[in-house]
Design a protein around this motif. Structure first.
Motif, PDB file in Angstrom:
ATOM      1  N   PHE A  43      34.548  42.119  44.368  1.00  0.00           N
ATOM      2  CA  PHE A  43      35.918  41.376  44.123  1.00  0.00           C
ATOM      3  C   PHE A  43      35.705  40.490  43.107  1.00  0.00           C
ATOM      4  CE2 PHE A  43      35.631  42.887  48.377  1.00  0.00           C
ATOM      5  CZ  PHE A  43      36.529  43.762  48.513  1.00  0.00           C
ATOM      6  N   ILE A  44      36.763  40.170  42.217  1.00  0.00           N
ATOM      7  CA  ILE A  44      37.001  39.064  41.506  1.00  0.00           C
ATOM      8  C   ILE A  44      38.597  38.420  41.693  1.00  0.00           C
ATOM      9  CG2 ILE A  44      35.300  39.686  39.768  1.00  0.00           C
ATOM     10  CD1 ILE A  44      37.725  40.376  37.720  1.00  0.00           C
ATOM     11  N   LYS A  45      38.372  37.165  41.361  1.00  0.00           N
ATOM     12  CA  LYS A  45      39.764  36.673  41.506  1.00  0.00           C
ATOM     13  C   LYS A  45      40.440  36.402  40.014  1.00  0.00           C
ATOM     14  CE  LYS A  45      42.292  32.805  43.901  1.00  0.00           C
ATOM     15  NZ  LYS A  45      41.964  31.529  44.709  1.00  0.00           N
ATOM     16  N   GLY A  46      41.731  36.712  39.940  1.00  0.00           N
ATOM     17  CA  GLY A  46      42.337  36.720  38.834  1.00  0.00           C
ATOM     18  C   GLY A  46      43.835  36.186  39.050  1.00  0.00           C
ATOM     19  N   LEU A  47      44.715  36.184  38.069  1.00  0.00           N
ATOM     20  CA  LEU A  47      46.198  35.869  38.084  1.00  0.00           C
ATOM     21  C   LEU A  47      47.102  36.747  37.621  1.00  0.00           C
ATOM     22  CD1 LEU A  47      45.742  32.212  36.420  1.00  0.00           C
ATOM     23  CD2 LEU A  47      46.029  32.664  38.819  1.00  0.00           C
ATOM     24  N   ILE A  48      48.040  36.971  38.432  1.00  0.00           N
ATOM     25  CA  ILE A  48      49.145  37.841  38.116  1.00  0.00           C
ATOM     26  C   ILE A  48      50.217  36.885  37.826  1.00  0.00           C
ATOM     27  CG2 ILE A  48      50.955  39.397  39.050  1.00  0.00           C
ATOM     28  CD1 ILE A  48      49.156  40.526  41.171  1.00  0.00           C
ATOM     29  N   GLU A  49      50.429  37.063  36.397  1.00  0.00           N
ATOM     30  CA  GLU A  49      51.335  36.268  35.975  1.00  0.00           C
ATOM     31  C   GLU A  49      52.683  36.776  35.575  1.00  0.00           C
ATOM     32  OE1 GLU A  49      48.959  34.862  32.166  1.00  0.00           O
ATOM     33  OE2 GLU A  49      47.910  33.576  33.318  1.00  0.00           O
TER      34      GLU A  49
ATOM     35  N   LEU B 106      47.515  48.465  45.049  1.00  0.00           N
ATOM     36  CA  LEU B 106      47.972  48.650  43.568  1.00  0.00           C
ATOM     37  C   LEU B 106      47.086  48.665  42.575  1.00  0.00           C
ATOM     38  CD1 LEU B 106      51.188  46.112  43.637  1.00  0.00           C
ATOM     39  CD2 LEU B 106      51.179  48.436  43.909  1.00  0.00           C
ATOM     40  N   LYS B 107      47.315  49.581  41.802  1.00  0.00           N
ATOM     41  CA  LYS B 107      46.277  49.679  40.499  1.00  0.00           C
ATOM     42  C   LYS B 107      46.600  48.535  39.544  1.00  0.00           C
ATOM     43  CE  LYS B 107      46.249  54.746  40.460  1.00  0.00           C
ATOM     44  NZ  LYS B 107      46.577  55.959  39.630  1.00  0.00           N
ATOM     45  N   THR B 108      45.160  48.078  39.180  1.00  0.00           N
ATOM     46  CA  THR B 108      45.082  46.891  38.180  1.00  0.00           C
ATOM     47  C   THR B 108      44.251  47.087  37.024  1.00  0.00           C
ATOM     48  OG1 THR B 108      43.655  45.903  39.425  1.00  0.00           O
ATOM     49  CG2 THR B 108      45.577  45.334  40.066  1.00  0.00           C
ATOM     50  N   ASN B 109      44.630  46.322  36.078  1.00  0.00           N
ATOM     51  CA  ASN B 109      43.410  46.157  34.894  1.00  0.00           C
ATOM     52  C   ASN B 109      43.125  44.526  34.952  1.00  0.00           C
ATOM     53  OD1 ASN B 109      42.414  48.867  33.597  1.00  0.00           O
ATOM     54  ND2 ASN B 109      44.715  48.841  33.273  1.00  0.00           N
ATOM     55  N   ALA B 110      41.749  44.238  35.114  1.00  0.00           N
ATOM     56  CA  ALA B 110      41.599  42.767  34.940  1.00  0.00           C
ATOM     57  C   ALA B 110      40.938  42.475  33.200  1.00  0.00           C
ATOM     58  CB  ALA B 110      40.507  42.599  36.028  1.00  0.00           C
ATOM     59  N   HIS B 111      41.831  41.689  32.870  1.00  0.00           N
ATOM     60  CA  HIS B 111      41.642  41.224  31.276  1.00  0.00           C
ATOM     61  C   HIS B 111      40.960  40.069  31.638  1.00  0.00           C
ATOM     62  CE1 HIS B 111      44.254  44.230  29.787  1.00  0.00           C
ATOM     63  NE2 HIS B 111      44.835  44.139  30.885  1.00  0.00           N
TER      64      HIS B 111
ATOM     65  N   ILE C  42      35.892  31.537  28.853  1.00  0.00           N
ATOM     66  CA  ILE C  42      35.247  30.788  29.754  1.00  0.00           C
ATOM     67  C   ILE C  42      36.139  29.808  30.245  1.00  0.00           C
ATOM     68  CG2 ILE C  42      33.269  29.260  30.294  1.00  0.00           C
ATOM     69  CD1 ILE C  42      31.767  31.003  28.185  1.00  0.00           C
ATOM     70  N   GLY C  43      36.190  29.785  31.647  1.00  0.00           N
ATOM     71  CA  GLY C  43      37.136  28.691  32.447  1.00  0.00           C
ATOM     72  C   GLY C  43      38.525  28.976  32.770  1.00  0.00           C
ATOM     73  N   ARG C  44      38.781  30.376  32.261  1.00  0.00           N
ATOM     74  CA  ARG C  44      40.130  30.994  32.557  1.00  0.00           C
ATOM     75  C   ARG C  44      39.984  31.892  33.346  1.00  0.00           C
ATOM     76  NH1 ARG C  44      44.277  31.779  28.399  1.00  0.00           N
ATOM     77  NH2 ARG C  44      45.610  31.699  30.104  1.00  0.00           N
ATOM     78  N   ARG C  45      40.759  32.254  34.392  1.00  0.00           N
ATOM     79  CA  ARG C  45      40.608  33.379  35.358  1.00  0.00           C
ATOM     80  C   ARG C  45      41.160  34.404  34.605  1.00  0.00           C
ATOM     81  NH1 ARG C  45      39.427  31.698  40.319  1.00  0.00           N
ATOM     82  NH2 ARG C  45      40.197  29.732  41.373  1.00  0.00           N
ATOM     83  N   PRO C  46      40.819  35.519  35.077  1.00  0.00           N
ATOM     84  CA  PRO C  46      41.152  36.822  34.070  1.00  0.00           C
ATOM     85  C   PRO C  46      42.639  37.180  34.627  1.00  0.00           C
ATOM     86  CG  PRO C  46      39.228  37.335  35.607  1.00  0.00           C
ATOM     87  CD  PRO C  46      39.579  36.110  35.924  1.00  0.00           C
ATOM     88  N   PHE C  47      43.182  37.625  33.606  1.00  0.00           N
ATOM     89  CA  PHE C  47      44.889  38.022  33.850  1.00  0.00           C
ATOM     90  C   PHE C  47      44.738  39.515  34.531  1.00  0.00           C
ATOM     91  CE2 PHE C  47      48.076  40.887  31.804  1.00  0.00           C
ATOM     92  CZ  PHE C  47      48.991  40.223  32.222  1.00  0.00           C
ATOM     93  N   ILE C  48      45.436  39.692  35.389  1.00  0.00           N
ATOM     94  CA  ILE C  48      45.617  40.860  36.269  1.00  0.00           C
ATOM     95  C   ILE C  48      46.692  41.607  36.045  1.00  0.00           C
ATOM     96  CG2 ILE C  48      45.554  41.940  38.401  1.00  0.00           C
ATOM     97  CD1 ILE C  48      42.968  40.373  37.795  1.00  0.00           C
ATOM     98  N   GLU C  49      46.711  42.588  35.251  1.00  0.00           N
ATOM     99  CA  GLU C  49      47.886  43.528  34.905  1.00  0.00           C
ATOM    100  C   GLU C  49      47.989  44.581  35.909  1.00  0.00           C
ATOM    101  OE1 GLU C  49      49.115  46.533  30.845  1.00  0.00           O
ATOM    102  OE2 GLU C  49      46.980  45.750  31.463  1.00  0.00           O
ATOM    103  N   LEU C  50      49.261  44.678  36.584  1.00  0.00           N
ATOM    104  CA  LEU C  50      49.486  45.851  37.420  1.00  0.00           C
ATOM    105  C   LEU C  50      50.040  46.885  36.406  1.00  0.00           C
ATOM    106  CD1 LEU C  50      51.881  43.517  39.721  1.00  0.00           C
ATOM    107  CD2 LEU C  50      49.406  44.515  40.205  1.00  0.00           C
TER     108      LEU C  50
ATOM    109  N   ASP D 203      56.899  28.629  30.677  1.00  0.00           N
ATOM    110  CA  ASP D 203      55.758  28.843  31.340  1.00  0.00           C
ATOM    111  C   ASP D 203      56.071  30.067  32.339  1.00  0.00           C
ATOM    112  OD1 ASP D 203      57.535  27.796  32.909  1.00  0.00           O
ATOM    113  OD2 ASP D 203      56.357  26.272  33.657  1.00  0.00           O
ATOM    114  N   SER D 204      54.786  30.393  33.032  1.00  0.00           N
ATOM    115  CA  SER D 204      54.854  31.753  33.934  1.00  0.00           C
ATOM    116  C   SER D 204      54.556  31.034  35.360  1.00  0.00           C
ATOM    117  CB  SER D 204      53.800  32.352  33.570  1.00  0.00           C
ATOM    118  OG  SER D 204      54.159  33.098  32.433  1.00  0.00           O
ATOM    119  N   PHE D 205      55.115  31.977  36.311  1.00  0.00           N
ATOM    120  CA  PHE D 205      54.689  31.771  37.803  1.00  0.00           C
ATOM    121  C   PHE D 205      53.392  32.736  38.003  1.00  0.00           C
ATOM    122  CE2 PHE D 205      54.663  33.329  42.170  1.00  0.00           C
ATOM    123  CZ  PHE D 205      54.634  32.365  42.809  1.00  0.00           C
ATOM    124  N   SER D 206      52.479  32.371  38.719  1.00  0.00           N
ATOM    125  CA  SER D 206      51.216  33.003  38.935  1.00  0.00           C
ATOM    126  C   SER D 206      50.909  33.001  40.319  1.00  0.00           C
ATOM    127  CB  SER D 206      50.215  32.451  38.334  1.00  0.00           C
ATOM    128  OG  SER D 206      49.485  31.050  38.574  1.00  0.00           O
TER     129      SER D 206
END
Length: 153
Positions: A36-42, A101-106, A110-118, A50-53
């Motif tokens: 597993f990796i941690k990322g952000l659903i924005e 739910l199916k995702t793509n982790a972008h 460096i230093g930024r969590r992956p963007f999780i696209e649903l 700005d966005s909620f995450s």
């Protein structure tokens, strides 16, 4: 503006003593078989810049997890193709369940969590990611999380 979970839903504290398991702020391995990796659903907030995450966990294949680790501290890693995964965080404010739910982790710089696209489905979380939410919805989420029994949301 957001909330985060500490571990994938499958994590159990008893894994902490397992030599084939590990949990860090960004990666998790369970019994050497689940990765597993941690990322952000924005989610865009309508009328704001700005966005909620949601800080969430996604499962990856062994190969994609290994590749993500190899690239973790590599400049230019944001050029990586997205990694397919399954959402492994239950966000109880949504029905039906957000698990699997199916995702793509972008990968991002460096230093930024992956963007999780649903996957663009009719699931309420996926709809919010595509269409955005109001500031009132952000307040509704905040109230629900603050009154939740879960410590990690």
């Amino acid at each position: 503006m957001g909330y985060s979970t500490m571990a994938p839903d499958v994590w159990d504290q008893r894994f902490a003593d397992d030599p084939d398991s590990m949990l860090s702020p960004d990666q998790c391995v369970v019994q050497g078989r689940h990765f597993f990796i941690k990322g952000l659903i924005e989610i865009p907030v309508i009328g704001r810049d700005d966005s909620f995450s949601w800080g969430v966990w996604v499962s990856l294949s062994r190969d994609n997890f290994a590749r993500a680790l190899d690239m973790w501290n590599t400049p230019g890693r944001e050029a990586e193709k997205p990694y397919f995964g399954w959402l492994t965080t239950e966000l109880s404010l949504y029905s039906p369940s957000t698990l699997d739910l199916k995702t793509n982790a972008h990968t991002r710089p460096i230093g930024r969590r992956p963007f999780i696209e649903l996957e663009p489905t009719d699931h309420p979380l996926a709809v919010e990611q595509r269409t955005g939410i109001t500031q009132d919805r952000v307040r509704e989420i905040a109230e629900a999380v603050l009154h939740s029994d879960r410590d990690d949301l």
